[in-house]
Motif scaffolding. Structure first.
Motif, mmCIF file in Angstrom:
data_model
loop_
_atom_site.group_PDB
_atom_site.id
_atom_site.type_symbol
_atom_site.label_atom_id
_atom_site.label_comp_id
_atom_site.label_asym_id
_atom_site.label_seq_id
_atom_site.Cartn_x
_atom_site.Cartn_y
_atom_site.Cartn_z
ATOM 1 N N TYR A 41 0.848 -1.186 0.000
ATOM 2 C CA TYR A 41 0.000 0.000 0.000
ATOM 3 C C TYR A 41 0.891 1.246 0.000
ATOM 4 O O TYR A 41 2.076 1.201 0.370
ATOM 5 C CB TYR A 41 -0.923 0.010 1.226
ATOM 6 C CG TYR A 41 -0.208 0.054 2.554
ATOM 7 C CD1 TYR A 41 0.047 1.268 3.205
ATOM 8 C CD2 TYR A 41 0.213 -1.120 3.164
ATOM 9 C CE1 TYR A 41 0.698 1.300 4.425
ATOM 10 C CE2 TYR A 41 0.873 -1.092 4.388
ATOM 11 C CZ TYR A 41 1.115 0.117 5.012
ATOM 12 O OH TYR A 41 1.772 0.154 6.208
ATOM 13 N N SER A 52 -2.051 -11.149 -3.665
ATOM 14 C CA SER A 52 -1.494 -9.807 -3.834
ATOM 15 C C SER A 52 -0.322 -9.877 -4.803
ATOM 16 O O SER A 52 0.462 -10.841 -4.772
ATOM 17 C CB SER A 52 -1.041 -9.260 -2.475
ATOM 18 O OG SER A 52 -0.415 -8.005 -2.620
ATOM 19 N N ASN A 60 3.262 -1.645 -10.704
ATOM 20 C CA ASN A 60 1.906 -1.711 -10.154
ATOM 21 C C ASN A 60 1.852 -2.589 -8.914
ATOM 22 O O ASN A 60 2.625 -3.540 -8.767
ATOM 23 C CB ASN A 60 0.916 -2.281 -11.187
ATOM 24 C CG ASN A 60 0.905 -1.511 -12.485
ATOM 25 O OD1 ASN A 60 1.184 -0.316 -12.523
ATOM 26 N ND2 ASN A 60 0.598 -2.200 -13.571
ATOM 27 N N SER A 83 -1.309 -4.699 -6.880
ATOM 28 C CA SER A 83 -2.702 -5.083 -7.091
ATOM 29 C C SER A 83 -3.063 -6.230 -6.163
ATOM 30 O O SER A 83 -2.192 -6.883 -5.571
ATOM 31 C CB SER A 83 -2.935 -5.498 -8.554
ATOM 32 O OG SER A 83 -2.080 -6.573 -8.904
ATOM 33 N N SER A 84 -4.360 -6.485 -6.054
ATOM 34 C CA SER A 84 -4.829 -7.559 -5.178
ATOM 35 C C SER A 84 -6.221 -8.009 -5.595
ATOM 36 O O SER A 84 -6.967 -7.271 -6.259
ATOM 37 C CB SER A 84 -4.846 -7.104 -3.710
ATOM 38 O OG SER A 84 -5.752 -6.026 -3.542
ATOM 39 N N TYR A 85 -6.541 -9.235 -5.207
ATOM 40 C CA TYR A 85 -7.884 -9.801 -5.392
ATOM 41 C C TYR A 85 -8.483 -10.050 -4.009
ATOM 42 O O TYR A 85 -7.834 -10.612 -3.128
ATOM 43 C CB TYR A 85 -7.826 -11.109 -6.172
ATOM 44 C CG TYR A 85 -7.505 -10.949 -7.639
ATOM 45 C CD1 TYR A 85 -8.531 -10.774 -8.575
ATOM 46 C CD2 TYR A 85 -6.197 -10.972 -8.090
ATOM 47 C CE1 TYR A 85 -8.237 -10.633 -9.926
ATOM 48 C CE2 TYR A 85 -5.887 -10.831 -9.439
ATOM 49 C CZ TYR A 85 -6.925 -10.662 -10.344
ATOM 50 O OH TYR A 85 -6.636 -10.518 -11.672
ATOM 51 N N ARG A 86 -9.752 -9.639 -3.844
ATOM 52 C CA ARG A 86 -10.471 -9.857 -2.596
ATOM 53 C C ARG A 86 -11.861 -10.414 -2.887
ATOM 54 O O ARG A 86 -12.379 -10.259 -3.995
ATOM 55 C CB ARG A 86 -10.629 -8.543 -1.819
ATOM 56 C CG ARG A 86 -9.416 -8.101 -1.016
ATOM 57 C CD ARG A 86 -9.788 -6.898 -0.182
ATOM 58 N NE ARG A 86 -8.782 -6.545 0.808
ATOM 59 C CZ ARG A 86 -7.805 -5.699 0.591
ATOM 60 N NH1 ARG A 86 -7.706 -5.111 -0.590
ATOM 61 N NH2 ARG A 86 -6.929 -5.428 1.537
ATOM 62 N N GLU A 143 -13.288 -9.198 -6.190
ATOM 63 C CA GLU A 143 -13.020 -7.832 -6.624
ATOM 64 C C GLU A 143 -11.526 -7.628 -6.834
ATOM 65 O O GLU A 143 -10.707 -8.143 -6.079
ATOM 66 C CB GLU A 143 -13.535 -6.823 -5.597
ATOM 67 C CG GLU A 143 -15.045 -6.776 -5.468
ATOM 68 C CD GLU A 143 -15.497 -5.650 -4.560
ATOM 69 O OE1 GLU A 143 -14.634 -5.090 -3.849
ATOM 70 O OE2 GLU A 143 -16.699 -5.338 -4.567
ATOM 71 N N TYR A 144 -11.204 -6.860 -7.873
ATOM 72 C CA TYR A 144 -9.809 -6.591 -8.224
ATOM 73 C C TYR A 144 -9.514 -5.113 -8.042
ATOM 74 O O TYR A 144 -10.288 -4.248 -8.460
ATOM 75 C CB TYR A 144 -9.549 -6.990 -9.680
ATOM 76 C CG TYR A 144 -8.172 -6.624 -10.188
ATOM 77 C CD1 TYR A 144 -7.054 -7.360 -9.818
ATOM 78 C CD2 TYR A 144 -8.005 -5.540 -11.049
ATOM 79 C CE1 TYR A 144 -5.795 -7.033 -10.294
ATOM 80 C CE2 TYR A 144 -6.742 -5.210 -11.525
ATOM 81 C CZ TYR A 144 -5.644 -5.960 -11.153
ATOM 82 O OH TYR A 144 -4.396 -5.626 -11.630
ATOM 83 N N SER A 145 -8.401 -4.811 -7.396
ATOM 84 C CA SER A 145 -7.981 -3.419 -7.215
ATOM 85 C C SER A 145 -6.526 -3.280 -7.647
ATOM 86 O O SER A 145 -5.717 -4.200 -7.463
ATOM 87 C CB SER A 145 -8.140 -2.989 -5.755
ATOM 88 O OG SER A 145 -7.306 -3.743 -4.906
ATOM 89 N N GLU A 146 -6.198 -2.119 -8.222
ATOM 90 C CA GLU A 146 -4.848 -1.896 -8.733
ATOM 91 C C GLU A 146 -4.435 -0.448 -8.508
ATOM 92 O O GLU A 146 -5.245 0.466 -8.658
ATOM 93 C CB GLU A 146 -4.778 -2.227 -10.228
ATOM 94 C CG GLU A 146 -3.409 -2.036 -10.847
ATOM 95 C CD GLU A 146 -3.417 -2.313 -12.337
ATOM 96 O OE1 GLU A 146 -2.567 -3.085 -12.789
ATOM 97 O OE2 GLU A 146 -4.284 -1.749 -13.053
ATOM 98 N N VAL A 147 -3.178 -0.274 -8.135
ATOM 99 C CA VAL A 147 -2.600 1.058 -7.967
ATOM 100 C C VAL A 147 -1.347 1.129 -8.826
ATOM 101 O O VAL A 147 -0.427 0.306 -8.665
ATOM 102 C CB VAL A 147 -2.249 1.349 -6.496
ATOM 103 C CG1 VAL A 147 -1.547 2.703 -6.385
ATOM 104 C CG2 VAL A 147 -3.497 1.316 -5.632
#
Length: 240
Positions: free
Chosen positions: A111, A132, A170, A172-175, A182-186
């Protein structure tokens, strides 16, 4: 008639042996590909001009090494010029262009803090995180000093360094949330060093070799970020 048959048999055997020898001299695909200019004699004796690396990606520093998942697999490919230093062909130089993809599948969650530093933590038991990832894209110039034995079954040791840039990085993670994934990416921007330097070694024979690379500089630019130095281990295949 018998003399003709014997003559044809000798010609067939000689041709087969010649084809076998020619095949043995080829270290890989496109061995006789010359590009936009005709061959010179030395061109037929050049090796390791297109190299593909398949690696396990890890790092040394905080929370490492060998804590990443086994399927933290990355790949790199480079197009090289093999420059002969002496007529015996035992010592050569290599220089070219390459691309590398580092994929780290980690048990930790990365993070970005409000102070633009990058940190990680182990998810708590109540966290619904599945996996992650920390990924890096690299473009580089490989510089190599190559030592190899004589013959088509040659053994080799390659000492090298990569100078390049890391324009994309990048986390990123899957939850799971309410029964759905749900997938999130920074996409990191100012939090890491664009320019990078790494050293590596290859040891093997003919087309195949073991590969190990290490980046002595920390990958993140902020002094408050966690300190990690990417480490890669795997195999290399020289296509020609």
């Amino acid at each position: 008639m018998r003399l003709v048959i014997i003559f044809l048999f000798i010609c067939f055997v000689s041709t087969a042996q010649g084809e076998k020898k020619q095949t043995q001299e080829r270290p890989g695909l496109f061995w006789y590909f010359s590009g936009l200019r005709p061959f010179k004699d030395t061109d037929r004796k050049k090796y390791d001009r297109v190299i593909v690396d398949l690696t396990y990606n890890d790092w040394i520093g905080e929370n490492g090494p060998f804590n990443n998942n086994w399927n933290s697999i990355g790949v790199a490919a480079s197009l090289n010029k093999d420059i002969l230093l002496e007529r015996s062909e035992n010592i050569t130089l290599g220089i070219g262009l390459g691309y590398g993809y580092l994929n780290h599948r980690t048990p930790r969650l990365f993070y970005v803090t409000p102070f633009e530093s990058v940190q990680s933590q182990v998810p708590v038991s109540t966290d619904s995180i599945i996996s992650s990832f920390f990924t890096v894209h690299q473009f580089y110039i490989p510089l190599e000093l190559r030592f190899r034995s004589k013959g088509w079954k040659h053994k080799k040791i390659i000492l090298g360094a990569r100078l390049g840039i890391q324009p994309f990085m990048n986390i990123s993670s899957y939850r799971t949330f309410e029964g759905q994934v749900e997938y999130s990416e920074v996409k990191l921007k100012e939090e890491y060093n664009w320019f990078y330097f790494s050293t590596y070694i290859r040891c093997g024979f003919r087309n195949w070799s073991l590969f190990c690379a290490y980046q002595p500089l920390s990958i993140f630019s902020n002094n408050q970020s966690m300190e990690i130095h990417p480490l890669q281990m795997g195999v290399s295949l020289s296509l020609f």
